[in-house]
Design a protein around this motif. Structure first.
Motif, short mmCIF file in Angstrom:
data_model
loop_
_atom_site.label_atom_id
_atom_site.label_comp_id
_atom_site.label_asym_id
_atom_site.label_seq_id
_atom_site.Cartn_x
_atom_site.Cartn_y
_atom_site.Cartn_z
N GLU A 184 34.03 32.99 47.32
CA GLU A 184 35.14 32.67 47.47
C GLU A 184 36.47 32.80 46.23
OE1 GLU A 184 35.87 28.18 46.90
OE2 GLU A 184 35.85 27.59 49.34
N HIS A 185 35.95 34.04 45.19
CA HIS A 185 36.66 34.46 44.40
C HIS A 185 37.26 35.58 44.91
CE1 HIS A 185 35.37 32.25 40.18
NE2 HIS A 185 36.17 32.63 40.03
N GLU A 187 37.06 36.50 48.57
CA GLU A 187 38.38 35.71 49.02
C GLU A 187 39.80 35.23 48.39
OE1 GLU A 187 35.63 33.85 52.57
OE2 GLU A 187 36.33 32.21 51.40
N ALA A 188 40.12 35.25 47.86
CA ALA A 188 40.96 34.37 46.78
C ALA A 188 41.71 35.94 46.36
CB ALA A 188 40.66 33.90 45.45
N LYS A 190 41.32 38.37 47.97
CA LYS A 190 42.05 38.94 49.45
C LYS A 190 43.18 38.76 50.33
CE LYS A 190 37.62 41.38 50.81
NZ LYS A 190 36.47 41.01 51.42
N ALA A 191 42.54 37.57 49.76
CA ALA A 191 43.61 36.47 50.26
C ALA A 191 44.73 36.45 49.55
CB ALA A 191 43.70 34.61 49.91
N PHE A 192 45.14 36.30 48.26
CA PHE A 192 46.34 36.23 47.50
C PHE A 192 47.17 38.34 47.58
CE2 PHE A 192 45.07 32.89 46.03
CZ PHE A 192 47.04 31.85 46.23
N ARG B 75 39.85 31.73 58.48
CA ARG B 75 40.03 32.69 57.78
C ARG B 75 40.20 33.48 58.62
NH1 ARG B 75 37.39 29.86 54.76
NH2 ARG B 75 36.93 29.19 52.42
N ASN B 78 44.30 34.68 58.38
CA ASN B 78 44.48 35.63 57.34
C ASN B 78 43.60 37.09 57.22
OD1 ASN B 78 42.44 35.30 55.25
ND2 ASN B 78 43.36 34.18 53.32
N LEU B 80 40.34 37.52 56.89
CA LEU B 80 39.61 37.24 55.93
C LEU B 80 38.05 37.23 56.65
CD1 LEU B 80 39.68 34.68 52.53
CD2 LEU B 80 40.20 37.02 52.45
N SER B 112 49.70 32.18 52.06
CA SER B 112 48.70 31.81 50.32
C SER B 112 47.15 30.83 51.00
CB SER B 112 48.93 31.61 48.96
OG SER B 112 50.13 31.04 49.57
N MET B 113 46.65 30.79 50.50
CA MET B 113 45.12 30.14 50.30
C MET B 113 45.01 29.22 49.55
SD MET B 113 42.18 31.44 52.78
CE MET B 113 41.05 30.58 52.88
N PHE B 115 41.47 27.63 47.71
CA PHE B 115 39.63 27.28 47.82
C PHE B 115 39.47 25.14 47.57
CE2 PHE B 115 41.12 31.91 47.43
CZ PHE B 115 40.56 31.93 49.25
N GLN B 116 38.59 25.22 48.01
CA GLN B 116 37.60 24.22 47.53
C GLN B 116 36.73 24.28 46.29
OE1 GLN B 116 34.56 23.40 50.58
NE2 GLN B 116 33.70 21.56 49.51
N SER B 117 36.30 25.71 45.54
CA SER B 117 36.02 25.34 44.39
C SER B 117 36.25 25.95 43.87
CB SER B 117 34.40 26.95 44.75
OG SER B 117 35.03 27.87 44.85
N ALA B 119 38.38 28.44 42.80
CA ALA B 119 38.29 30.11 43.05
C ALA B 119 39.52 30.74 41.91
CB ALA B 119 38.38 30.75 43.90
N ALA B 181 48.90 29.48 45.08
CA ALA B 181 49.75 29.22 46.58
C ALA B 181 51.13 28.96 46.88
CB ALA B 181 48.88 28.48 47.00
N ASP B 192 41.57 25.48 52.21
CA ASP B 192 39.80 25.40 53.28
C ASP B 192 40.03 24.30 52.23
OD1 ASP B 192 38.08 25.77 54.17
OD2 ASP B 192 36.96 26.98 52.39
#
Lengths: 307, 399
Positions: A184-185, A187-188, A190-192, B75, B78, B80, B112-113, B115-117, B119, B181, B192
């Motif tokens: 997730e880190h 992905e975060a 990349k997502a930004f 995912r 965007n 991913l 923007s995104m 996350f569940q955890s 991140a 975000a 997510d």
């Protein structure tokens, strides 16, 4: 080669010798350049450390130990300095320290980028892994032979053997640290909209830092142990004291050299380890530490990240 | 909602994981199912044949059990995860055809995104975390800080700007995730399972906050969830996924009243129906005769009711605003008077209910009155009535 009782022989030893000969005959300019470069780095550190008056350098080491680890360790550092001076091996210690720092730095400068490349590319990892296994399981004395053949005797071949021996943990733990950064880190990042190098420098490396620091600590410790062995090819320093002790069967001298190595090892280990945990800040500053000793700000001790 | 333009259009989208995507695609086209394809090719169908569009400014919830492909789907939006086949259009531009640079620019400015955890980066302050997207995009330091602080203020975390994530609670950390975000001012948010890691109270609080955030400054939100209560609370529309396929798309009411299959129905066990509907959703305007008071007089109304054998009627004004409820008895009593005035004919103590009223509240009112409850919208216009029969039918349909 021992007689195996069979007419079957794979002359790996011969091949290695042939390879070494070839390198010696054809790559002399390259070897010279490496030797010159390393010599420059080692002398720079040696000159720098010997430039300080011994008492000032000792005081600086004690201060560093106090600041990074704590006042108890600071007291230990004072004791260690007293012993090193008392045994009359201060200069040898400084030479060893310079050699350890120089070869560790070179090992890290080569090892960390290789670790990064391994983490980012499975093929690189596949190739590098067995080489690292070989480097780590080969008895350290074996490195002394080609080092001495290519670079003669002295500090440079000592540093070469040391840096080869000490590099694997830096490579491995850099690789491991980056691979362990959570999906997730990544992905975060990349997502930004991170580019690949932004992802590396802004997300992966900072999060892999505890692991990388552990690798650096290991590299430095291995470098110290190898530097002692490297005194057999004239690297000098504390190893020389030990070696002299062995050659003359002088227990006292050998023990003094050994104790010097142990003290240096403890100092290097604890101080480099103190950089290992990710902190919420860049580490509580000296003032904050002083305050927390005074009991006014006990929270500073708990400012540690959960991972 | 329905006249707003489509922000994201997803066309025939597939994702196949594993060693033989082409083979799996062929088998899929032949109509084989996911399990059979996995047995034959060791290849997993993540998402198949997804076709839908997401409107500008709506909260689109993708719901499904774990393994249903909802995270894969979001995912792919965007990229991913690269889609195996199909196209995704953002404002008419094909995302799947974007070059690496275009993709990076799109992620920095359009989407923007969360996350569940969470991140978050543990070595950065809350403000630096919130500014992450801006930092990556090369916005200069001062402006980064300003935009990050603004975003933090939106989620109520401004005072914590210089704290570190590990000094915050879970709910606060996710607010930082949300601020990060929001700070890039991207019009699309992908979330997510954003609230799934939070404890129930905090989760509800965050959901409400997201809804009020949407009211103030609407984003197009794609929200992944496995929780129907959450989907109903925040979703304008819900897509339900099963085994990689989208099995139903609709408003929360549509999904609850007409579930497409047993899988969809299975989500409702334990769902409180009275939270799904409000008074306006179930009010019926065919149950009673409506009189526009300028058009008919009291006597004519009485005659009409008697003709049709009805006991009750509703009276509105020319703008269809609710005026009162009448019965045969009250009309007859008023008709005896001199002016035969409408006001005298209204049944006393019948209070209209606002359309937003929760069904649970409507339930208690219906239970304590003998008359149906008229429902009005926020301009006072008549929407219909709710009586015991309508209420029971609604509850029956959903359990």
């Amino acid at each position: 080669m021992a007689e195996s009782g069979m007419n079957f022989d794979i002359p790996i030893g011969d091949w290695v010798e042939t390879g070494v000969d070839w390198i010696q005959n054809n790559l002399t300019p390259l070897l010279d350049a490496i030797a010159d470069g390393l010599d420059l780095i080692i002398s720079a550190f040696e000159d720098l450390l010997l430039f300080f008056p011994p008492l000032l350098l000792a005081a600086l080491i004690v201060l560093l130990a106090t600041w990074r680890v704590g006042w108890r360790f600071g007291l230990f550092a004072v004791g260690a300095m007293v012993l090193l001076f008392g045994m009359g091996i201060w200069e040898e210690t400084v030479v060893t320290l310079a050699l350890v720092i120089a070869s560790s730095l070179v090992a890290l400068a080569i090892g960390i980028p290789i670790g990064i490349a391994m983490a980012r590319n499975d093929k690189v990892e596949m190739i590098a892994r067995p080489i690292l296994d070989l480097m780590q399981t080969m008895p350290p004395f074996v490195y002394l032979i080609p080092a001495a053949i290519f670079f003669g005797l002295g500090k440079v071949p000592g540093a070469i053997a040391t840096l080869i021996f000490a590099m694997p943990p830096a490579v491995r733990l850099t690789n491991l640290g980056i691979r362990q950064v959570s999906t997730e880190h990544v992905e975060a990042g990349k997502a930004f909209g991170c580019t690949s190098s932004q992802l590396l420098f802004k997300v992966q490396l900072p999060l892999a830092m505890p692991s990388i620091m552990a690798g650096i600590n290991q590299t430095i410790m291995l470098a110290l142990s190898m530097v002692v062995i490297a005194s057999m090819i004239g690297a000098g320093g504390l190893g020389n004291t030990v070696l002299t002790g062995i050659q003359r069967l002088n227990v006292g001298l050998g023990f003094e050299g050994g104790l010097g190595v142990v003290l240096l090892a403890i100092l290097l280990d604890r101080i480099t380890q103190s950089y290992g945990h990710i902190r919420t800040r860049s580490g509580p500053g000296l003032v904050e530490r002083l305050r927390s000793w005074a009991g006014r700000n006990p929270d500073t001790q708990t400012l540690r990240s959960p991972n | 909602m329905s006249d707003t333009p489509d922000k994201l259009v997803i066309e025939d989208l597939y994702k196949i994981f594993g060693p033989a995507p082409d083979e799996a695609m062929t088998l899929l086209d032949q109509g084989l199912d996911k399990t059979e394809i996995f047995r034959r090719t060791r290849t997993t169908v993540g998402v198949q044949k997804a076709n839908f569009s997401i409107r500008e400014g709506e909260v689109f919830v993708v719901m499904g059990l774990s393994g249903s492909g909802k995270s894969t789907l979001v995912r792919m939006i965007n990229r991913l995860i690269e889609p195996t086949r199909g196209r995704i259009f953002l404002d008419g531009v094909d995302i799947t055809a974007m070059s690496k640079d275009e993709l990076i620019a799109m992620r920095r400015h359009q989407m923007s995104m969360v996350f569940q955890s969470f991140a978050l980066l543990p070595h950065k302050t809350v403000a630096e975390n919130a500014a992450f997207g801006l930092d990556v995009a090369g916005v200069d330091g001062q402006q980064q800080r300003e935009q990050a602080i603004t975003a933090l203020a939106t989620v109520g975390l401004e005072p914590y700007a210089d704290s570190y994530p590990d000094e915050l609670s879970g709910g606060m950390r996710q607010r930082v995730g949300l601020a990060r975000a929001l700070a890039t001012e991207a019009p699309i948010l992908l979330m997510d399972e954003a609230f799934s890691a939070l404890d129930p109270l905090i989760r509800t609080e965050m959901q409400d906050e997201l809804v009020s955030l949407q009211d103030k400054k609407p984003h197009t939100i794609v929200f992944i969830s496995h929780d129907l209560d959450e989907a109903i609370r925040i979703g304008d529309r819900i897509a339900i996924m099963e085994g990689g396929s989208v099995v139903q798309i609709g408003t929360p009411e549509e999904i609850v009243t007409c579930p497409a299959n047993d899988y969809v129905r299975s989500f409702f066990y334990g769902v409180d129906v009275s939270k799904v509907f409000n008074a306006g959703d179930i009010a019926s305007n065919r149950a009673l005769i409506v009189f526009e008071r300028t058009g008919v007089n009291v006597r004519a109304a009485l005659a009409q009711l008697q003709d049709r054998g009805r006991a009750l009627g509703v009276v509105t004004d020319r703008e269809n605003r609710y005026r009162g409820m009448v019965s045969v008895n009250t009309l007859a009593a008023a008709a005896k008077g001199d002016g035969a005035h409408w006001d005298q004919a209204f049944i006393p103590d019948v209070e209209p209910a606002p359309a937003q009223m929760d069904l649970s509240e409507v339930l208690s009112r219906v239970a304590t009155t003998e008359y149906p409850i008229p429902v009005v919208d926020d301009q006072g216009k008549y929407r219909g009535i709710i009586d015991k029969t309508i209420l029971l039918q609604t509850l029956d349909k959903t359990t």
